[in-house]
Design an enzyme around this catalytic site. Structure first.
Site, PDB file in Angstrom:
ATOM      1  CB  ALA A  52      -0.934  -0.008   1.214  1.00 17.93           C
ATOM      2  CD  GLU A  72       9.284  -0.940   6.092  1.00 16.53           C
ATOM      3  OE1 GLU A  72       8.191  -0.730   5.538  1.00 16.53           O
ATOM      4  OE2 GLU A  72       9.390  -1.663   7.121  1.00 16.53           O
ATOM      5  CG  ASN A  80       2.252  -9.557   6.254  1.00 15.27           C
ATOM      6  OD1 ASN A  80       3.238 -10.119   6.699  1.00 15.27           O
ATOM      7  ND2 ASN A  80       1.040  -9.954   6.448  1.00 15.27           N
ATOM      8  CG  ASP A 259       4.448  -0.057  14.857  1.00 15.23           C
ATOM      9  OD1 ASP A 259       4.057  -1.076  15.442  1.00 15.23           O
ATOM     10  OD2 ASP A 259       5.646   0.160  14.556  1.00 15.23           O
ATOM     11  CG  HIS A 280      -4.412 -18.693   5.117  1.00 21.77           C
ATOM     12  ND1 HIS A 280      -4.306 -20.006   4.743  1.00 21.77           N
ATOM     13  CD2 HIS A 280      -4.582 -17.988   3.968  1.00 21.77           C
ATOM     14  CE1 HIS A 280      -4.403 -20.089   3.420  1.00 21.77           C
ATOM     15  NE2 HIS A 280      -4.569 -18.871   2.928  1.00 21.77           N
ATOM     16  CB  THR A 292      -1.303 -19.863  -2.367  1.00 20.74           C
ATOM     17  OG1 THR A 292      -2.381 -19.149  -2.953  1.00 20.74           O
ATOM     18  CG2 THR A 292      -0.823 -20.898  -3.372  1.00 20.74           C
ATOM     19  CD  GLU A 293      -8.565 -18.933  -0.273  1.00 16.36           C
ATOM     20  OE1 GLU A 293      -7.984 -18.211   0.555  1.00 16.36           O
ATOM     21  OE2 GLU A 293      -9.692 -18.697  -0.703  1.00 16.36           O
ATOM     22  NE  ARG A 296      -7.284 -24.354   0.920  1.00 18.25           N
ATOM     23  CZ  ARG A 296      -7.821 -23.294   1.505  1.00 18.25           C
ATOM     24  NH1 ARG A 296      -9.096 -23.283   1.805  1.00 18.25           N
ATOM     25  NH2 ARG A 296      -7.086 -22.239   1.778  1.00 18.25           N
ATOM     26  NE  ARG A 317      -7.803 -16.654   2.728  1.00 18.85           N
ATOM     27  CZ  ARG A 317      -6.948 -15.772   2.280  1.00 18.85           C
ATOM     28  NH1 ARG A 317      -6.704 -14.685   2.969  1.00 18.85           N
ATOM     29  NH2 ARG A 317      -6.333 -15.960   1.146  1.00 18.85           N
ATOM     30  CG  HIS A 419      -3.574 -14.851   6.554  1.00 17.85           C
ATOM     31  ND1 HIS A 419      -2.256 -14.887   6.158  1.00 17.85           N
ATOM     32  CD2 HIS A 419      -4.294 -14.625   5.433  1.00 17.85           C
ATOM     33  CE1 HIS A 419      -2.193 -14.698   4.855  1.00 17.85           C
ATOM     34  NE2 HIS A 419      -3.407 -14.520   4.388  1.00 17.85           N
ATOM     35  CG  HIS A 420      -6.055  -9.614   6.483  1.00 20.97           C
ATOM     36  ND1 HIS A 420      -5.240  -9.165   5.458  1.00 20.97           N
ATOM     37  CD2 HIS A 420      -6.969  -8.640   6.691  1.00 20.97           C
ATOM     38  CE1 HIS A 420      -5.649  -7.974   5.067  1.00 20.97           C
ATOM     39  NE2 HIS A 420      -6.700  -7.635   5.791  1.00 20.97           N
ATOM     40  NE  ARG A 459      -7.076 -10.412   3.570  1.00 23.30           N
ATOM     41  CZ  ARG A 459      -6.472 -11.330   2.816  1.00 23.30           C
ATOM     42  NH1 ARG A 459      -6.786 -11.461   1.540  1.00 23.30           N
ATOM     43  NH2 ARG A 459      -5.547 -12.121   3.327  1.00 23.30           N
ATOM     44  CB  ALA A 464      -5.098  -8.689   1.156  1.00 25.53           C
TER      45      ALA A 464
HETATM   46  P1  ADP Z   1       0.042  -3.415   3.390  1.00 25.79           P
HETATM   47  O1  ADP Z   1      -0.318  -4.763   2.843  1.00 25.79           O
HETATM   48  O2  ADP Z   1      -1.102  -2.715   3.966  1.00 25.79           O
HETATM   49  O3  ADP Z   1       0.861  -2.616   2.443  1.00 25.79           O
HETATM   50  P2  ADP Z   1       2.429  -4.431   4.600  1.00 25.79           P
HETATM   51  O4  ADP Z   1       2.537  -5.289   5.807  1.00 25.79           O
HETATM   52  O5  ADP Z   1       2.744  -5.046   3.303  1.00 25.79           O
HETATM   53  O6  ADP Z   1       0.990  -3.769   4.624  1.00 25.79           O
HETATM   54  O7  ADP Z   1       3.390  -3.189   4.755  1.00 25.79           O
HETATM   55  C1  ADP Z   1       3.421  -2.391   5.892  1.00 25.79           C
HETATM   56  C2  ADP Z   1       4.829  -1.888   6.069  1.00 25.79           C
HETATM   57  O8  ADP Z   1       4.850  -0.897   7.099  1.00 25.79           O
HETATM   58  C3  ADP Z   1       5.808  -2.977   6.508  1.00 25.79           C
HETATM   59  O9  ADP Z   1       6.917  -2.978   5.660  1.00 25.79           O
HETATM   60  C4  ADP Z   1       6.172  -2.571   7.927  1.00 25.79           C
HETATM   61  O10 ADP Z   1       7.480  -2.957   8.306  1.00 25.79           O
HETATM   62  C5  ADP Z   1       6.010  -1.070   7.876  1.00 25.79           C
HETATM   63  N1  ADP Z   1       5.797  -0.451   9.192  1.00 25.79           N
HETATM   64  C6  ADP Z   1       5.017  -0.920  10.199  1.00 25.79           C
HETATM   65  N2  ADP Z   1       5.068  -0.089  11.245  1.00 25.79           N
HETATM   66  C7  ADP Z   1       5.904   0.930  10.910  1.00 25.79           C
HETATM   67  C8  ADP Z   1       6.387   2.096  11.584  1.00 25.79           C
HETATM   68  N3  ADP Z   1       6.018   2.370  12.820  1.00 25.79           N
HETATM   69  N4  ADP Z   1       7.239   2.906  10.912  1.00 25.79           N
HETATM   70  C9  ADP Z   1       7.647   2.618   9.646  1.00 25.79           C
HETATM   71  N5  ADP Z   1       7.244   1.526   8.985  1.00 25.79           N
HETATM   72  C10 ADP Z   1       6.379   0.697   9.597  1.00 25.79           C
END
Ligand code: ADP
Length: 597
Positions: A52, A72, A80, A259, A280, A292-293, A296, A317, A419-420, A459, A464
């Site tokens: 995202a 990051e 994820n 966070d 999951h 992975t789904e 199935r 799920r 999982h989610h 979900r 996702a």
């Molecule tokens: P989405 O699928 O919504 O994009 P992801 O889990 O793929 O979510 O990505 C979220 C990212 O945000 C991860 O790389 C995670 O390490 C990062 N993240 C989580 N908390 C913090 C934070 N406090 N500061 C900076 N990055 C963060």
């Protein structure tokens, strides 16, 4: 003069945020942090470099933003999202049309609402569905590959768009986003954790407090896109909202700790559906690999330790998870045949990991997994009959792609894991974060798993990735609109100096000159390296062959290879988040160097 360092473990264009003078920055993962960090500024700060966040940043730049930065907290991007195995649900698309699949926005909305037990915010779901065909095109336009349409649980028709080579979607998506972020020169501050959102006197976003290796500082900004993902890896938070999940494993990466949700709540954001947490159903209980789904979807069945099926494997799920938990040991076997294996490249990773049992016969398979052979044989015969008749009289499974009669036969043990997290920060259809008073918080946007409302109580697979691309794009666009209305774009302040520089030895090595090859064990199995020694120094390390996950692999390669060359030893740190791959590279180089001493 401005001084910008390139972090040794940088994935691509990650830099330290220290643009001021009198600052010293660590240049390697274990360097001592002696510096005092200085405050920075940007027009848009995206928090989180998962699917995202990177999508939001790219979209923002595509819409005209000139001063965007991503922070990051992990040493690598991808979050994820890189683990996502399925695909992106979209309807109606040209890919569906080409296959004669009749689908519509309405049916997509209906399925998603039904899957989410009608707890979903229908406006958000409608926005998701309406923007989904464009999301597939967008991913493909920036260099991705979503062109094969498949069947997934909870969808009335084939709707999930996957890579043409049937590999997992996450690595493809993250690799594509990484490349685009680099191409657009969007700075990514790795190892930089956002701690707190700062508001001005009027309650509008004015900055974010972050902590990097060099200390804490504030990035002043007009707009923030929160894209920190969910909280599946924060077991305290999971148990706080859903106590019955105490002790459950998770499929998530270590950074999924919620966070952003905590930060947003602290400044008055409303939270929705926090107790809606998905498990999951098919996760390896020993190493948490998620099957992975699609396995199935492409034909696999589930059998319990008595060798019997117990559920329509394509139910949602939550239903399948619950059914597995009721079986002996709360576990089941995912059983499939050669045809299913051949139909889905994603499964090869499970074979590489050694977590699939195989046999030429069903009896042989039963014996190997300790299940009664005649019961399993009967189960498989019955299933082949249902498949042929197109009628599963036992469990009512609708889509049965193959009769599961083509040797070899395979079984993989599985159990549900967290999982989610469907709940999170409340947003509207513009991805504006909504306060407890029901008002948009000025300058604060969110997209992806951090948000709640899109998925309701459950979900669906494929939603996702749809969520992160669609609401990632919307949050990026909305942030740009907000910046334009609040002073406009400014010149980049956090500059990208360069991609990771070619690593050079920092000490003299003590090896025999020559070219050596060695093999190690990575996450995906064996990997081979070629090591060049010149003048006693390791000067070049090339990965010759590997089955590692794209997206994660590059981070491990860059970090470990550069460190080994600099330090002339394989005793270097592994890259967090890519530890198995980096460990495999270290092992392979060490093996190659055995004959170079
Ligand atoms: P989405 O699928 O919504 O994009 P992801 O889990 O793929 O979510 O990505 C979220 C990212 O945000 C991860 O790389 C995670 O390490 C990062 N993240 C989580 N908390 C913090 C934070 N406090 N500061 C900076 N990055 C963060």
């Amino acid at each position: 003069m401005k001084k910008v360092f390139v972090l040794a473990l940088a994935l691509m264009i990650a830099i330290t945020p220290l643009a001021g003078c009198n600052t010293k920055t660590p240049t390697s993962s274990n360097a001592e942090s002696k510096s005092t960090a200085q405050d920075q500024s940007a027009d848009i700060v995206v928090i989180g470099a998962g699917g995202a966040g990177m999508t939001a940043a790219i979209q923002a730049v595509q819409n005209g933003a000139t001063n965007v930065v991503i922070v990051e907290k992990m040493p690598i991007t991808g979050g994820n999202s890189v683990r996502s195995t399925g695909g992106l649900n979209a309807a109606p698309t040209k890919y569906q049309e080409a296959q004669g699949i009749k689908d519509s926005v309405e049916l997509f909305v209906e399925d998603t609402m039904k899957g989410g037990k009608n707890l979903n915010d229908k406006e958000l779901v409608t926005t998701l569905a309406k923007n989904s065909p464009a999301a597939v095109d967008w991913v493909n336009e920036i260099g991705g590959d979503l062109s094969v349409v498949g069947m997934f649980g909870g969808a009335s028709v084939k709707r999930i768009h996957r890579p043409s080579d049937t590999s997992a979607v996450g690595p493809m998506l993250v690799k594509t986003l990484n490349k685009k972020v680099a191409e657009l020169k969007i700075p990514v501050l790795l190892n930089t954790k956002a701690d707190e959102i700062v508001l001005d006197a009027k309650g509008a976003v004015s900055g974010v407090k972050v902590t990097g290796k060099e200390g804490s500082y504030t990035i002043k900004t007009k707009a923030i896109v929160l894209a920190t993902g969910g909280f599946s890896a924060n077991s305290d938070m999971v148990v706080k909202y859903k106590p019955e999940l105490k002790g459950f494993n998770t499929t998530n990466h270590a950074g999924a700790t919620g966070d952003g949700i905590v930060m947003a709540e602290a400044i008055g954001a409303d939270l929705v559906d926090m107790e809606q947490i998905q498990t999951h159903p098919t996760v390896n209980p020993d190493n948490q690999t998620l099957y992975t789904e699609g396995v199935r979807g492409n034909g696999a069945i589930l059998v319990n330790k008595e060798g019997k099926r117990f559920i329509d494997e394509l139910k949602t799920r939550d239903v399948v998870s619950e059914a597995i938990l009721k079986q002996k040991d709360g576990q089941a076997y995912l059983v499939f045949d050669q045809k299913v294996r051949d139909s889905l490249k994603a499964v090869e990773e499970y074979f590489n990991q050694g977590i699939v049992t195989e046999s030429d016969t069903i009896e042989g398979l039963a014996q190997k997994i300790g299940v009664d052979a005649s019961t399993l044989k009967t189960t498989m015969n019955n299933y082949a009959g249902y498949q042929k008749a197109g009628n599963d009289t036992e469990f009512g499974r609708k889509s049965m792609e193959v009769p599961l009669t083509s040797p070899k036969f395979y079984a993989a043990i599985c159990a549900p894991a967290v999982h989610h997290t469907m709940g999170g920060v409340k947003i509207n259809t513009n991805a504006e974060v909504i306060s407890k008073e029901g008002k948009a918080i000025p300058g604060l946007f969110a997209g992806g798993e951090i948000t709640g409302g899109v998925h309701g109580g459950n979900r669906l697979g494929g939603n996702a990735v749809a969520d992160i691309v669609i609401f990632g794009r919307i949050s990026g666009s909305s942030a740009v609109k907000y910046v334009v209305e609040h002073g406009g774009h400014t010149e980049p302040t956090i500059k990208v100096e360069a991609a990771v520089a070619e690593a050079k030895p920092q000490v003299q090595g003590n090896y025999k000159d020559g070219t050596y090859t060695g093999t190690g064990n990575g996450k995906g199995g064996a990997l081979t390296v070629e090591v060049v020694v010149q003048g006693g120094n390791i000067t070049k390390i090339t990965l010759k062959q590997h089955s590692e996950t794209p997206g994660i692999f590059e981070a491990a390669e860059k970090g470990v290879v550069a460190d080994i060359i600099k330090k002339q030893t394989t005793e270097v740190d592994v890259v967090t988040g890519a530890s198995k791959t980096s460990g495999g590279i270290k092992e392979a180089v060490a093996n190659a160097l055995k004959t170079a001493k």
